[in-house]
Scaffold this active site. Structure first.
Site, PDB file in Angstrom:
ATOM      1  CG  LEU A 121      -2.277   0.539   1.114  1.00 13.39           C
ATOM      2  CD1 LEU A 121      -2.992  -0.058  -0.079  1.00 13.39           C
ATOM      3  CD2 LEU A 121      -3.065   0.272   2.372  1.00 13.39           C
ATOM      4  CD  GLU A 161      -1.868   3.988  -2.604  1.00 16.41           C
ATOM      5  OE1 GLU A 161      -1.107   4.283  -1.664  1.00 16.41           O
ATOM      6  OE2 GLU A 161      -2.863   3.261  -2.446  1.00 16.41           O
ATOM      7  CG  ASP A 166     -10.877   9.156  -4.690  1.00 15.55           C
ATOM      8  OD1 ASP A 166     -11.414  10.170  -4.230  1.00 15.55           O
ATOM      9  OD2 ASP A 166     -11.440   8.400  -5.506  1.00 15.55           O
ATOM     10  CG  PHE A 167      -6.694   4.813  -3.971  1.00 12.37           C
ATOM     11  CD1 PHE A 167      -7.399   5.538  -3.010  1.00 12.37           C
ATOM     12  CD2 PHE A 167      -7.148   3.548  -4.287  1.00 12.37           C
ATOM     13  CE1 PHE A 167      -8.520   5.003  -2.396  1.00 12.37           C
ATOM     14  CE2 PHE A 167      -8.269   3.005  -3.675  1.00 12.37           C
ATOM     15  CZ  PHE A 167      -8.954   3.737  -2.728  1.00 12.37           C
ATOM     16  CG  HIS A 204     -13.199   5.547  -1.528  1.00 10.32           C
ATOM     17  ND1 HIS A 204     -12.573   6.128  -0.451  1.00 10.32           N
ATOM     18  CD2 HIS A 204     -12.678   4.293  -1.616  1.00 10.32           C
ATOM     19  CE1 HIS A 204     -11.737   5.260   0.097  1.00 10.32           C
ATOM     20  NE2 HIS A 204     -11.773   4.147  -0.584  1.00 10.32           N
TER      21      HIS A 204
HETATM   22  C1  LIG Z   1      -4.470   5.163  -0.135  1.00  9.31           C
HETATM   23  C2  LIG Z   1      -5.454   4.056  -0.256  1.00  9.31           C
HETATM   24  N1  LIG Z   1      -5.154   2.968  -1.010  1.00  9.31           N
HETATM   25  C3  LIG Z   1      -6.022   1.948  -1.112  1.00  9.31           C
HETATM   26  C4  LIG Z   1      -7.231   1.984  -0.474  1.00  9.31           C
HETATM   27  C5  LIG Z   1      -8.216   0.813  -0.576  1.00  9.31           C
HETATM   28  N2  LIG Z   1      -8.306   0.143   0.744  1.00  9.31           N
HETATM   29  C6  LIG Z   1      -9.286   0.419   1.606  1.00  9.31           C
HETATM   30  S1  LIG Z   1      -9.098  -0.404   3.054  1.00  9.31           S
HETATM   31  C7  LIG Z   1      -7.707  -1.176   2.510  1.00  9.31           C
HETATM   32  C8  LIG Z   1      -6.985  -2.173   3.376  1.00  9.31           C
HETATM   33  C9  LIG Z   1      -6.160  -1.546   4.416  1.00  9.31           C
HETATM   34  O1  LIG Z   1      -5.558  -2.569   5.171  1.00  9.31           O
HETATM   35  P1  LIG Z   1      -5.149  -2.318   6.672  1.00  9.31           P
HETATM   36  O2  LIG Z   1      -4.478  -0.987   6.781  1.00  9.31           O
HETATM   37  O3  LIG Z   1      -4.372  -3.492   7.128  1.00  9.31           O
HETATM   38  O4  LIG Z   1      -6.515  -2.184   7.460  1.00  9.31           O
HETATM   39  P2  LIG Z   1      -7.631  -3.321   7.626  1.00  9.31           P
HETATM   40  O5  LIG Z   1      -8.624  -3.139   6.517  1.00  9.31           O
HETATM   41  O6  LIG Z   1      -6.959  -4.653   7.582  1.00  9.31           O
HETATM   42  O7  LIG Z   1      -8.264  -3.066   8.965  1.00  9.31           O
HETATM   43  C10 LIG Z   1      -7.386  -0.756   1.218  1.00  9.31           C
HETATM   44  C11 LIG Z   1      -6.221  -1.236   0.446  1.00  9.31           C
HETATM   45  C12 LIG Z   1      -7.537   3.144   0.279  1.00  9.31           C
HETATM   46  N3  LIG Z   1      -8.727   3.291   0.902  1.00  9.31           N
HETATM   47  N4  LIG Z   1      -6.626   4.137   0.383  1.00  9.31           N
END
Ligand SMILES: Cc1ncc(C[n+]2csc(CCOP(=O)(O)OP(=O)(O)O)c2C)c(N)n1
Ligand SMILES: Cc1ncc(C[n+]2csc(CCOP(=O)(O)OP(=O)(O)O)c2C)c(N)n1
Ligand SMILES: [Mg+2]
Ligand SMILES: [Mg+2]
Lengths: 342, 344, 342, 344
Positions: free
Chosen positions: D78, D80, D105-106, D149
């Protein structure tokens, strides 16, 4: 306190140990390369106020050992990525001095046709692959270059130079993580000169060892004496070996000192952001003087040899400036070239 | 390290007439706004790379740390996005941060925090929070600033709801608009232009405000309207002077703030002149020039006697070299030529 | 392998040790809070397919102990920042259930007037200070909130919840560095549930301990059993104490398991990104069951008490859904409010 | 986690006539473009959060990792900005990365790498390097996507030299434009719209290209020109149908690519109709609508019979709630109303 960041290396002592492993030609060539960069920087500095070089400059006077030692471990086909502080990297990697000075004089014969200036000394023929004037900008790009080599199965190592402040940019953490994850054949070479422009590390980071931080990404990380060109070379060579062997990235932290201002000509210590005693302290560990001392002890150089070197370098520099100054300016048509690739 | 110090110092502007009031440099005007704000409101703090160093952010922050302490005026790590988030969090909790950057290029590292967080929180949490913060940066030009140290990003931010964008062109406005920006309860971007910093101007002592969202006539005229802000309108004023010699009477509007944009003054002038030249320090496509040009054709169509014209940057990255820069950047002559083409 | 990420805690054993330090009312209240969150999540899940809640949901079933334990260490005046996974944080911090469900039903009575949905459960009255649907977005903001408290000399701690993947975002590194530099009164609470949506840690990071990484920023960092609400509480309490005392930030890593899909209702293990055995393994360490077991052993709860709790919770949930469903929708005028603050 | 799966599946589009050719879903069309590219050029690789997971980036990357291996189709941390830099570096060294994001957005997290690096290297190093890479993202709408989003960022990138921006509206274009984008030697942003992914269409088997920079007439008409791309032009087509019932003949131009923008087709149509409605999925200010509107008044002034009109998003962040969304997003009726106002 007067000396905020002192030299912690072994000084002259370190040379003996590292030196034994190398033949004399190599030892002398490293010295010549450092001396050449120093003289080039000094001449740029001397002429800068004439305003013929309408470009920012970030001199590496005092930091020659890192560029020279690290690049001596690289092949021409290996890639080097750099930041705003490009002069040493470009020259040590084999960049053409004429094209460099022409670039700084905004001439069409410049290494990037006057589009980049001193912060974009790029020459892909010799593996000087890219630079960014944005701190940290080149770090993930270097990892991407390494990934490309890995995917193509090329026997190619990629190295990227970064400063101490560059470790504060989140993208550097992201780059370390991804490089470690993919075992990318990349070497992160961190020149820790304790300052970001005029900001000391203490106003930017809690007290910590940068190489220990990098190590938590499961990246083999070492600290090496940045004024000892031999120590730098050996660390870089080991890292490059690891990259070639497919064992992944290495992080090298080399404490060094910038004996001039962050940018521009001359030193700015008098402005008060660092103490004159600190600079003088480091002048006592000038990478070139230290190496010369070592070579003289081993009778590998003498006054005569040094004199020859100086003359050789002086001629090359004079010719290169003449080339730059006699080169044509770009024309309006040049502006429209290479905006998009076909 | 303002490597373009020498370049900027070589610029020449007409000196203001001391008889008209207190003459202050552009840099000093900004410094006064910061000083007054820090002095009058404990919630204000100033941060940025090198705000406490000898170059003091082009001199604008000179002496502030000594006067107000290192809690309220401090240097930052090289972490643009993180620090933008820190400002946002502090602003959401009663502070009024002023986050200063050498260059707008560095603000691009923080777009996620600026665009998707600071600008949207007040809306997203139904007004529970306000985010009063100022993001200040100086657009670079010349001396090898090149593609990565010269970007004017107002056009990128024009379409971001929740943000305000201020672009002064005089020391008077630089002070008055910065004071307004710091007192504003929304995130406000203040984009200076490096080349204006050499300007002196008449600047009142003490506190005053220049309203955000109101443009001003820099010159009245009947044949054509030149509209824009910052360094671009500085050139617009010069162009108008040249045009006058040819008997073309140009009206010059300094928008002062790009967002919100003073549509009323643009349409008021257009109704009279029927011709408009939109000028900007940034790229022409889809930015400030495009917005002004579209606005004219959308709400001022009945006034238009000629096509709208825009004078900004071509769709090319900024070259670093001196010669190439001369071809790249529009000057007063190019603005005058555009105006002329509409009138003739 | 079937179980990629196994439970490494002490299981029921851990409770005895931590339990002794707390009075029985407190021990029971933690259980009640977890049970309440579980039942609320289950009811949301049950109704989700009716499409009345037109909002994404990120359930915390299996992760109740982290929210409840951590928030039990916070005062109402302390601030909590959160990510997309907000339900547990909001409820544990004292957020109003009616306003939460109304928000999820897109009603004007929602906690943010239907502008945010489930990823923006914010209620500043109780210190639920802000959330971001952008991973990592809330982390520097929480540090900024802590800086504000520090500058104003307020006796206020700020906590931010983040996931394992959030540590991959550069901004999180930047936030740790700045928080450490300024000794900001902030607690980084990292719920390590091993996955980012359907991506396991192994595809995103080299094998490493997140708390060891955080420690290199000179931030006291601990790992704590995330299914043991008492262990979580004690670690959070110590961190909050440190923040109040002006000793700066703390990083807490709590391994936990998400027993449902990343988003939406139900579990998605069957899709194959993780093995059913892994989920079943963790079901054996359900934070609520473990704590119940402990309380029963100590005779602090019995069937009757549990029955009362269930009834109490059921009534509250029924009332809250009724409130939400009977609340009015926003009107067009509401759209134009709070775009800019006066 | 396409949480809006249910919503998207509930959308209804007219089914294409199988007699006209091979009927393929929008998602499958993208999948085919990726498969063909990976298959035909070893330099191509696909990366992005979850491209190898069961939801497979809305299904567009389904099966690719199994077919081409985890070296060429892989999940990412994660990170970007870092990953955007990795793409840039790989592209500068002979690869053709396709970097896929759930949401534009990302991409805002990676603006420094995209805008200041990927888009500028070819220019900055005097053509020594090319940066052939694709940045793909799907604009979100509905089901609580909300302010963080749902952002459509094409307007922010319009003024960035060195970038290309592609916005398909049909399965045919989604495949043909993506194939062109991957073969292009410049960084190309491909912005899909989540709501189009439910569409089926006639899609040729195998390889074909839709040229970048050329618009297409979706419908011919004489009274007014509706121009835009992606989901906005989908609405434009519906608006045109409604207008026809009232005897208003609307011409509909699908730009297909926003940058470079096909100015010729816009002006060609404007010359005939004299009226133009610019539509976009993003904010109206200073974005695609503004660029089209300004262009019309700049180069098509002599054709204009009425003010230019724009139909896009108001200067307000996206609300998450269902009811508020209905007020926020323009629909076919609003486009029709705008066209009507120009004709009447
Ligand atoms: C900058 C960004 N990239 C991708 C996403 C899509 N996304 C939403 S929740 C998530 C998972 C995040 O994982 P973690 O930080 O481990 O939290 P968890 O969901 O496991 O509680 C992702 C990739 C996002 N919201 N923001
Ligand atoms: C993202 C970004 N922020 C700020 C700057 C301004 N800047 C140019 S060089 C520099 C110092 C970088 O310090 P370091 O990484 O230690 O390298 P050094 O100059 O010491 O070699 C700064 C802050 C920049 N170019 N890019
Ligand atoms: Mg440094
Ligand atoms: Mg996780």
């Amino acid at each position: 306190m007067t000396i905020r960041y002192g030299y912690k290396g072994e000084g002259a002592g370190g040379f003996e140990r590292y030196g034994s492993a190398h033949d004399s030609d190599f030892l002398v060539s490293l010295f010549f390369s450092m001396l050449r960069i120093r003289r080039i920087e000094e001449e740029i500095e001397r002429r800068y106020h004439q305003d013929q070089m309408k470009t920012p400059i970030h001199l590496v006077i005092g930091q020659e050992a890192t560029s020279v030692g690290a690049c001596a471990a690289l092949r021409t086909t290996d890639l080097l990525y750099s930041s705003h502080r490009t002069h040493g990297n470009y020259l040590a990697k084999g960049g053409d001095l004429k094209a460099m000075l022409a670039e700084m004089h905004c001439r069409v014969t410049g290494c990037v046709g006057s589009r980049g200036g001193s912060m974009h000394l790029i020459d892909k023929k010799v593996g000087m692959a890219g630079t960014s004037a944005i701190v940290g900008g080149a770090v993930p790009i270097a990892v991407g270059a390494a990934l490309a080599a890995q995917l193509k199965g090329e026997d190619r190592a990629t190295m990227v130079f970064l400063g101490d402040a560059t470790t504060e940019e989140g993208v550097t953490s992201e780059s370390l993580n991804f490089a470690a994850l993919k075992k990318a054949p990349v070497v992160f070479f961190c020149e820790n000169n304790f300052y970001s422009v005029q900001s000391p590390l203490s106003t930017r980071q809690p007290p910590r060892d940068l190489h220990r931080w990098a190590a938590t990404y499961q990246i083999p990380s070492v600290a090496v004496d940045g004024v000892n060109v031999l120590a730098v070379h050996d660390a870089a060579a080991a890292a490059v070996e690891r990259a070639r062997a497919g064992d992944g990235p290495t992080f090298i932290e080399a404490p060094v000192y910038r004996l001039r201002a962050h940018g521009g000509a001359g030193d700015d210590t008098h402005t008060g952001y660092r103490h004159i005693a600190e600079r003088e302290h480091w002048e006592g560990f000038d990478p070139i003087a230290l190496h010369e001392h070592f070579l003289r002890n081993k009778q590998l150089v003498d006054d005569a040899a040094l004199g020859d070197m100086e003359r050789k370098i002086a001629t090359e520099i004079a010719d290169a400036f003449e080339f730059a100054l006699n080169s044509p300016n770009p024309t309006e048509r040049d502006l429209f070239r290479h905006v998009y690739a076909d | 390290m303002p490597w373009d110090e020498g370049l900027v110092n070589s610029l020449v502007y007409d000196a203001p007439d001391p008889a008209e009031g207190r003459v202050v440099s552009y840099v000093k005007a900004i410094n006064e706004a910061l000083t007054i704000s820090l002095d009058s409101d404990p919630a204000v703090f100033v941060m940025g790379q090198g705000v406490d160093d000898p170059s003091a952010m082009f001199g604008t922050t000179r002496g502030l740390q000594t006067q107000f302490g290192s809690d309220r005026v401090f240097d930052t790590p090289l972490s643009e996005e993180g620090m933008m988030g820190v400002c946002t969090g502090a602003a959401m909790n009663g502070m009024r941060p002023v986050f200063m950057h050498n260059r707008p290029d560095f603000v691009l590292l923080a777009f996620n925090q600026l665009v998707t967080h600071a600008a949207k929180f007040h809306f997203m949490d139904n007004g529970q929070t306000t985010v009063p913060m100022v993001v200040w940066a100086a657009i670079g030009r010349g001396w090898g600033s090149g593609a990565q140290h010269s970007q004017a990003i107002q056009g990128l931010l024009l379409g971001v709801p929740g943000l305000k964008i201020v672009m002064p062109s005089t020391p008077y406005d630089a002070k008055g608009l910065l004071l307004s920006a710091i007192l504003d309860n929304n995130p406000v971007c203040v984009f200076e232009h490096r080349w204006l910093m050499k300007k002196d101007g008449i600047v009142p002592d003490g506190f005053y405000r220049v309203p955000i969202g109101k443009g001003i006539y820099r010159r009245r005229g009947d044949d054509v309207t030149i509209v824009g802000a910052s360094h671009a309108i500085e050139l617009g004023v010069r162009a108008a002077a040249d045009l006058e010699a040819e008997g073309i009477s140009a009206e010059v509007i300094d928008l002062r703030t790009i967002k919100p944009m003073d549509e009323h003054i643009i349409l008021e002038s257009l109704e009279k002149t029927g011709r408009i030249v939109a000028v900007d320090t940034a790229w022409m496509k889809g930015g400030v020039c495009a917005e002004i040009g579209c606005l004219a054709a959308e709400k001022g169509f009945q006034f238009l006697k000629a096509p709208v014209a825009r004078v900004g940057l071509p769709d090319i990255p900024t070259p670093a070299g001196y010669t190439l820069e001369q071809f790249f950047y529009p000057d007063a002559a190019r603005i005058a030529a555009a105006a002329r083409s509409l009138v003739r």
